[in-house]
Design a protein around this motif. Structure first.
Motif, short mmCIF file in Angstrom:
data_model
loop_
_atom_site.label_atom_id
_atom_site.label_comp_id
_atom_site.label_asym_id
_atom_site.label_seq_id
_atom_site.Cartn_x
_atom_site.Cartn_y
_atom_site.Cartn_z
N GLN A 177 0.85 -1.18 0.00
CA GLN A 177 0.00 0.00 0.00
C GLN A 177 0.89 1.23 0.00
OE1 GLN A 177 -3.25 -1.25 -0.52
NE2 GLN A 177 -4.02 -0.17 1.25
N GLU A 178 0.56 2.21 -0.84
CA GLU A 178 1.25 3.49 -0.86
C GLU A 178 0.20 4.57 -1.02
OE1 GLU A 178 4.28 4.18 -3.77
OE2 GLU A 178 5.31 2.30 -3.33
N SER A 179 0.63 5.78 -0.77
CA SER A 179 -0.25 6.89 -1.12
C SER A 179 0.45 7.71 -2.18
CB SER A 179 -0.56 7.75 0.11
OG SER A 179 0.61 8.35 0.59
N GLY A 180 -0.35 8.38 -2.96
CA GLY A 180 0.18 9.22 -4.01
C GLY A 180 -0.62 10.50 -4.07
N ARG A 181 -0.11 11.46 -4.79
CA ARG A 181 -0.80 12.74 -4.93
C ARG A 181 -1.02 13.03 -6.40
NH1 ARG A 181 -2.02 15.96 -1.26
NH2 ARG A 181 -0.55 15.11 0.21
N VAL A 182 -2.27 13.41 -6.74
CA VAL A 182 -2.60 13.75 -8.12
C VAL A 182 -1.90 15.07 -8.47
CG1 VAL A 182 -4.46 14.33 -9.73
CG2 VAL A 182 -4.83 12.57 -7.97
N THR A 183 -1.09 15.04 -9.52
CA THR A 183 -0.36 16.24 -9.93
C THR A 183 -0.91 16.84 -11.23
OG1 THR A 183 1.28 14.91 -11.09
CG2 THR A 183 1.77 15.52 -8.80
N ARG A 184 -1.71 16.05 -11.95
CA ARG A 184 -2.26 16.54 -13.22
C ARG A 184 -3.47 15.72 -13.60
NH1 ARG A 184 0.32 15.64 -19.02
NH2 ARG A 184 -1.03 16.99 -20.22
N LYS A 185 -4.46 16.37 -14.21
CA LYS A 185 -5.63 15.70 -14.76
C LYS A 185 -5.75 16.12 -16.22
CE LYS A 185 -9.58 16.06 -12.71
NZ LYS A 185 -10.78 16.48 -11.98
N TYR A 186 -6.05 15.16 -17.09
CA TYR A 186 -6.27 15.52 -18.48
C TYR A 186 -7.08 14.43 -19.18
CZ TYR A 186 -2.26 12.44 -19.42
OH TYR A 186 -1.40 11.37 -19.48
N GLU A 187 -7.69 14.83 -20.27
CA GLU A 187 -8.46 13.91 -21.09
C GLU A 187 -7.70 13.70 -22.39
OE1 GLU A 187 -12.46 15.30 -21.65
OE2 GLU A 187 -12.62 15.93 -19.57
N SER A 188 -7.62 12.45 -22.82
CA SER A 188 -7.01 12.18 -24.12
C SER A 188 -8.11 11.64 -25.01
CB SER A 188 -5.83 11.22 -24.00
OG SER A 188 -6.25 9.97 -23.52
N GLY A 189 -8.15 12.14 -26.22
CA GLY A 189 -9.25 11.82 -27.11
C GLY A 189 -8.89 10.83 -28.19
N GLY A 190 -9.72 10.81 -29.15
CA GLY A 190 -9.65 9.87 -30.25
C GLY A 190 -11.07 9.45 -30.53
N ASP A 191 -11.28 8.17 -30.73
CA ASP A 191 -12.64 7.67 -30.92
C ASP A 191 -13.44 7.74 -29.63
OD1 ASP A 191 -12.09 7.18 -33.56
OD2 ASP A 191 -11.65 5.06 -33.25
N SER A 192 -12.76 7.56 -28.50
CA SER A 192 -13.42 7.67 -27.20
C SER A 192 -12.51 8.45 -26.26
CB SER A 192 -13.73 6.29 -26.63
OG SER A 192 -12.54 5.60 -26.39
N THR A 193 -13.10 9.04 -25.26
CA THR A 193 -12.34 9.85 -24.32
C THR A 193 -11.75 8.97 -23.22
OG1 THR A 193 -13.80 11.71 -24.72
CG2 THR A 193 -12.45 11.81 -22.74
N SER A 194 -10.48 9.16 -22.95
CA SER A 194 -9.82 8.50 -21.83
C SER A 194 -9.54 9.55 -20.77
CB SER A 194 -8.49 7.87 -22.27
OG SER A 194 -8.71 6.83 -23.17
N TYR A 195 -9.84 9.22 -19.54
CA TYR A 195 -9.62 10.13 -18.42
C TYR A 195 -8.33 9.72 -17.73
CZ TYR A 195 -14.39 11.29 -19.49
OH TYR A 195 -15.52 11.69 -20.15
N MET A 196 -7.38 10.64 -17.70
CA MET A 196 -6.04 10.33 -17.21
C MET A 196 -5.70 11.17 -15.97
SD MET A 196 -5.16 8.16 -19.54
CE MET A 196 -3.43 7.95 -19.21
N LEU A 197 -5.01 10.52 -15.03
CA LEU A 197 -4.48 11.20 -13.86
C LEU A 197 -2.98 10.93 -13.80
CD1 LEU A 197 -7.02 10.15 -11.06
CD2 LEU A 197 -6.98 12.29 -12.36
N THR A 198 -2.22 11.98 -13.54
CA THR A 198 -0.80 11.80 -13.26
C THR A 198 -0.66 11.81 -11.75
OG1 THR A 198 -0.19 12.89 -15.32
CG2 THR A 198 1.52 12.70 -13.65
N VAL A 199 -0.05 10.76 -11.22
CA VAL A 199 0.06 10.61 -9.77
C VAL A 199 1.53 10.50 -9.38
CG1 VAL A 199 -0.55 9.13 -7.80
CG2 VAL A 199 -2.17 9.42 -9.68
N ALA A 200 1.95 11.34 -8.45
CA ALA A 200 3.30 11.27 -7.90
C ALA A 200 3.27 10.30 -6.73
CB ALA A 200 3.75 12.65 -7.44
#
Length: 161
Positions: free
Chosen positions: A6-29
């Protein structure tokens, strides 16, 4: 010993990547490793903000699950070294088995070895798919054994021709 940590992380960035369908992405440190981006569900994405602390489950230094306030998303990564190792082992065993079973005529000794090439490709693709779909052990074993038997019989037919 390999175990889930088990670890904890912190969200450093949120973004959506597109194409045919939307992907929801989180960058976690992470606490113990550099940050990375992970695909999450839409509800998970909407519930977190940059700076939010998330719970991580880590196996062999790879994040396998992200969790936050009742949301959980599994991260399915294909362990490439293990897949390649299995593919080489299966195809090598197939080539050696064919060579021993068929004892090819003089001048055709290369044919069983040549059959290892399509077997490597088929094993790489097949094992990658089996990892991604995560079927039950019985289904995975059945598909694997049937695939290997097909490779052996197809190889025997090629060696005999």
């Amino acid at each position: 010993m390999d175990s889930v940590r088990q670890e904890s992380g912190r969200v450093t960035r949120k973004y959506e990547s597109g194409g045919d369908s939307t992907s929801y992405m989180l960058t976690v440190a992470r606490e113990t490793a550099p940050g990375d981006s992970y695909s999450v569900s839409r509800s998970f994405y909407r519930d977190v903000k940059v700076g939010t602390s998330v719970d991580l489950k880590v196996y062999r230094d790879a994040v396998v699950r992200l969790a936050h306030r009742g949301h959980e998303d599994e991260q399915r990564a294909i362990p490439v070294p293990a897949v390649v190792e299995v593919a080489l082992l299966v195809s090598g065993g197939t080539a050696v088995g064919l060579h021993g079973l068929r004892a090819p005529a003089r001048g055709r000794r290369w044919r069983p070895t040549l059959m290892a090439v399509p077997t490597v490709v088929a094993t790489l693709l097949g094992s990658s798919l089996l990892i991604v779909y995560q079927w039950s052990f019985a289904a995975t074993l059945t598909v694997s054994v049937v695939g290997w038997l097909i490779a052996v019989f197809a190889g025997a037919a090629v060696v005999d021709s």
